[in-house]
Design a protein around this motif. Sequence first.
Motif, PDB file in Angstrom:
ATOM      1  N   HIS A 165     -12.504   9.898  -6.243  1.00  0.00           N
ATOM      2  CA  HIS A 165     -12.142   9.808  -4.822  1.00  0.00           C
ATOM      3  C   HIS A 165     -10.743   9.189  -4.675  1.00  0.00           C
ATOM      4  O   HIS A 165     -10.584   8.081  -4.155  1.00  0.00           O
ATOM      5  CB  HIS A 165     -13.175   8.979  -4.054  1.00  0.00           C
ATOM      6  N   PRO A 166      -9.716   9.918  -5.137  1.00  0.00           N
ATOM      7  CA  PRO A 166      -8.348   9.374  -5.031  1.00  0.00           C
ATOM      8  C   PRO A 166      -7.876   9.220  -3.589  1.00  0.00           C
ATOM      9  O   PRO A 166      -6.926   8.473  -3.330  1.00  0.00           O
ATOM     10  CB  PRO A 166      -7.500  10.410  -5.792  1.00  0.00           C
ATOM     11  N   ALA A 167      -8.517   9.922  -2.652  1.00  0.00           N
ATOM     12  CA  ALA A 167      -8.118   9.816  -1.247  1.00  0.00           C
ATOM     13  C   ALA A 167      -8.756   8.619  -0.547  1.00  0.00           C
ATOM     14  O   ALA A 167      -8.471   8.361   0.627  1.00  0.00           O
ATOM     15  CB  ALA A 167      -8.485  11.101  -0.501  1.00  0.00           C
ATOM     16  N   ALA A 168      -9.632   7.890  -1.242  1.00  0.00           N
ATOM     17  CA  ALA A 168     -10.266   6.716  -0.638  1.00  0.00           C
ATOM     18  C   ALA A 168      -9.217   5.657  -0.327  1.00  0.00           C
ATOM     19  O   ALA A 168      -8.112   5.664  -0.870  1.00  0.00           O
ATOM     20  CB  ALA A 168     -11.323   6.150  -1.586  1.00  0.00           C
ATOM     21  N   MET A 169      -9.568   4.720   0.551  1.00  0.00           N
ATOM     22  CA  MET A 169      -8.622   3.672   0.945  1.00  0.00           C
ATOM     23  C   MET A 169      -8.088   2.919  -0.263  1.00  0.00           C
ATOM     24  O   MET A 169      -6.899   2.640  -0.372  1.00  0.00           O
ATOM     25  CB  MET A 169      -9.300   2.696   1.915  1.00  0.00           C
ATOM     26  N   GLY A 208      -0.622   1.284  -1.264  1.00  0.00           N
ATOM     27  CA  GLY A 208      -0.432   0.217  -0.297  1.00  0.00           C
ATOM     28  C   GLY A 208      -1.654  -0.653  -0.096  1.00  0.00           C
ATOM     29  O   GLY A 208      -1.546  -1.812   0.323  1.00  0.00           O
ATOM     30  N   PHE A 209      -2.826  -0.106  -0.418  1.00  0.00           N
ATOM     31  CA  PHE A 209      -4.064  -0.855  -0.213  1.00  0.00           C
ATOM     32  C   PHE A 209      -4.086  -2.114  -1.073  1.00  0.00           C
ATOM     33  O   PHE A 209      -4.590  -3.158  -0.642  1.00  0.00           O
ATOM     34  CB  PHE A 209      -5.261   0.040  -0.553  1.00  0.00           C
ATOM     35  N   TRP A 210      -3.525  -2.037  -2.272  1.00  0.00           N
ATOM     36  CA  TRP A 210      -3.629  -3.142  -3.228  1.00  0.00           C
ATOM     37  C   TRP A 210      -2.695  -4.307  -2.903  1.00  0.00           C
ATOM     38  O   TRP A 210      -2.728  -5.332  -3.570  1.00  0.00           O
ATOM     39  CB  TRP A 210      -3.393  -2.621  -4.640  1.00  0.00           C
ATOM     40  N   SER A 211      -1.879  -4.139  -1.871  1.00  0.00           N
ATOM     41  CA  SER A 211      -1.067  -5.267  -1.399  1.00  0.00           C
ATOM     42  C   SER A 211      -1.472  -5.690   0.014  1.00  0.00           C
ATOM     43  O   SER A 211      -0.772  -6.468   0.652  1.00  0.00           O
ATOM     44  CB  SER A 211       0.423  -4.879  -1.403  1.00  0.00           C
ATOM     45  N   SER A 212      -2.626  -5.190   0.470  1.00  0.00           N
ATOM     46  CA  SER A 212      -3.095  -5.495   1.826  1.00  0.00           C
ATOM     47  C   SER A 212      -4.108  -6.634   1.797  1.00  0.00           C
ATOM     48  O   SER A 212      -4.568  -7.061   0.742  1.00  0.00           O
ATOM     49  CB  SER A 212      -3.733  -4.255   2.454  1.00  0.00           C
ATOM     50  N   GLU A 237      -7.135  -6.402   2.859  1.00  0.00           N
ATOM     51  CA  GLU A 237      -8.476  -5.910   2.530  1.00  0.00           C
ATOM     52  C   GLU A 237      -8.831  -6.110   1.063  1.00  0.00           C
ATOM     53  O   GLU A 237      -9.975  -6.406   0.725  1.00  0.00           O
ATOM     54  CB  GLU A 237      -8.607  -4.420   2.887  1.00  0.00           C
ATOM     55  N   VAL A 238      -7.841  -5.935   0.165  1.00  0.00           N
ATOM     56  CA  VAL A 238      -8.152  -6.062  -1.253  1.00  0.00           C
ATOM     57  C   VAL A 238      -8.541  -7.496  -1.592  1.00  0.00           C
ATOM     58  O   VAL A 238      -9.407  -7.735  -2.459  1.00  0.00           O
ATOM     59  CB  VAL A 238      -6.966  -5.581  -2.124  1.00  0.00           C
ATOM     60  N   LEU A 239      -7.942  -8.470  -0.919  1.00  0.00           N
ATOM     61  CA  LEU A 239      -8.317  -9.860  -1.152  1.00  0.00           C
ATOM     62  C   LEU A 239      -9.745 -10.111  -0.674  1.00  0.00           C
ATOM     63  O   LEU A 239     -10.528 -10.799  -1.341  1.00  0.00           O
ATOM     64  CB  LEU A 239      -7.342 -10.796  -0.450  1.00  0.00           C
ATOM     65  N   LEU A 240     -10.086  -9.536   0.480  1.00  0.00           N
ATOM     66  CA  LEU A 240     -11.453  -9.685   0.987  1.00  0.00           C
ATOM     67  C   LEU A 240     -12.450  -9.013   0.053  1.00  0.00           C
ATOM     68  O   LEU A 240     -13.535  -9.543  -0.211  1.00  0.00           O
ATOM     69  CB  LEU A 240     -11.568  -9.088   2.391  1.00  0.00           C
ATOM     70  N   LEU A 241     -12.090  -7.828  -0.456  1.00  0.00           N
ATOM     71  CA  LEU A 241     -12.992  -7.126  -1.368  1.00  0.00           C
ATOM     72  C   LEU A 241     -13.168  -7.897  -2.668  1.00  0.00           C
ATOM     73  O   LEU A 241     -14.260  -7.923  -3.248  1.00  0.00           O
ATOM     74  CB  LEU A 241     -12.461  -5.724  -1.659  1.00  0.00           C
ATOM     75  N   ALA A 242     -12.093  -8.537  -3.151  1.00  0.00           N
ATOM     76  CA  ALA A 242     -12.211  -9.328  -4.375  1.00  0.00           C
ATOM     77  C   ALA A 242     -13.171 -10.491  -4.198  1.00  0.00           C
ATOM     78  O   ALA A 242     -13.866 -10.892  -5.140  1.00  0.00           O
ATOM     79  CB  ALA A 242     -10.830  -9.834  -4.809  1.00  0.00           C
ATOM     80  N   LEU A 243     -13.248 -11.024  -2.976  1.00  0.00           N
ATOM     81  CA  LEU A 243     -14.194 -12.111  -2.701  1.00  0.00           C
ATOM     82  C   LEU A 243     -15.641 -11.649  -2.814  1.00  0.00           C
ATOM     83  O   LEU A 243     -16.542 -12.484  -2.893  1.00  0.00           O
ATOM     84  CB  LEU A 243     -13.953 -12.683  -1.302  1.00  0.00           C
ATOM     85  N   ALA A 244     -15.851 -10.336  -2.817  1.00  0.00           N
ATOM     86  CA  ALA A 244     -17.218  -9.817  -2.935  1.00  0.00           C
ATOM     87  C   ALA A 244     -17.881 -10.274  -4.225  1.00  0.00           C
ATOM     88  O   ALA A 244     -19.111 -10.396  -4.281  1.00  0.00           O
ATOM     89  CB  ALA A 244     -17.216  -8.289  -2.870  1.00  0.00           C
TER      90      ALA A 244
END
Length: 297
Positions: free
Chosen positions: A197-201, A206-210, A212-219
Motif C-alpha cells: 500500500h504505497p499510497a497509504a498515508m 512527508g508523513f515521516w516528518s509530521s 502523526e508519526v510521533l503519535l503512531l510511534a507512541l502506540a
Amino acid sequence: MTTVNPQRGYLLGLTAYIIWGLFPLYFKALQAVPALEIIVHRALWSALFGALLLAVWKHPGWWRELREHPRRLLVLAGCGLLIASNWLIYVWAVNNDRMLEASLGYYINPLVNVLLGLLILGERLRRLQWLAVGLAALGVLQQVWQVGSLPWVSLALALTFGFYGLIRKQAPVAALPGLVVETWLLLPVALIWLALHPAAMSGQAGFWSSGEVLLLALAGPITLIPLVCFNAAARHLPYTTLGFLQYIAPTLVMLQAVLLFGERLDPARLMAFACIWAGLVVYSLDIWINSRRRVVV
C-alpha cells in the motif's frame, strides 16, 4: 512457579484498565489516519518497543523454552490474531463515533469471561452468577429487539478479548516475552501491508516528518504497558475476578463518548447498559458474599 499475590494482581489490573479507558483520547488524535493503518503501525511500533523492553528487562531462558515447545508459538500466533482483531474493531469504533458500542462491548466482556470459565475451564457458577449472566443476555436481546440488529461491535470486542485473555491465561509463557512474541509474529503482516500500500498515508515521504508519526510511534508503549499489566495480573487473580475489574475502562469510555464527543445515549441503548450494570452489581455482590463467608470460616 509464580507466587500468587492478589494485592499485586489488583494493582496491575487497575493500571491496565485505567489506561485502556483513556485510549479514545489517543485514537481521536489519530482520526485522520485510517483504522487499519493505525493497527499496522501499532503492531510495528509494539514489536520494536517490545524488543527494547526484553533487552532491558531480562527473562532468562524464555527463547529456549519456546524452541523446545514450538506449539507455544502457535498459541501466541492465535493470541496475536485475536488481539489485532480487537484493536482494529476498537479503533474503527472510536473513530467512527461508535464509542458507546465499544463501551457496551467491554461491559459485556466480564460476563463473557464468566461463560468461558464455565464452558471451557470447567468452573462452576453459583445462583447469583447465573443471574448476572442472564441479565447481561437480557441487555443484548433488548438491544436486538429495539434496534433490530445484533450489537456486532460490542459482541466482537467482548468475544475477541475474552478468548485472548483465556488463551493467554492458559499459555505457559511469561507475560512480557509472550506479549512481545505476539507482536513479532504480527510484524511480517504489518510490513507486507506497508509494502503493498504505497499510497497509504505512511507511504508518503512527508508523513515521516509530521506529528502523526510521533503519535503512531507512541502506540508501542501505549499498547504494551497495559497488556503487560493485564497478563501479569491474570497470573495473580482468578479469571472471573480479573474480568470484573474491567468495568473501569468502559465507564471511562462511556463518559468520554457522552461528555466530550457528543454521542447520544438513547433510551434503547440506556436499557441495554442498565441490564449489563445490573449484572455487574449482582456478580459483585456474589463475590462480596462469598469472600465474607471465607473470612468467617
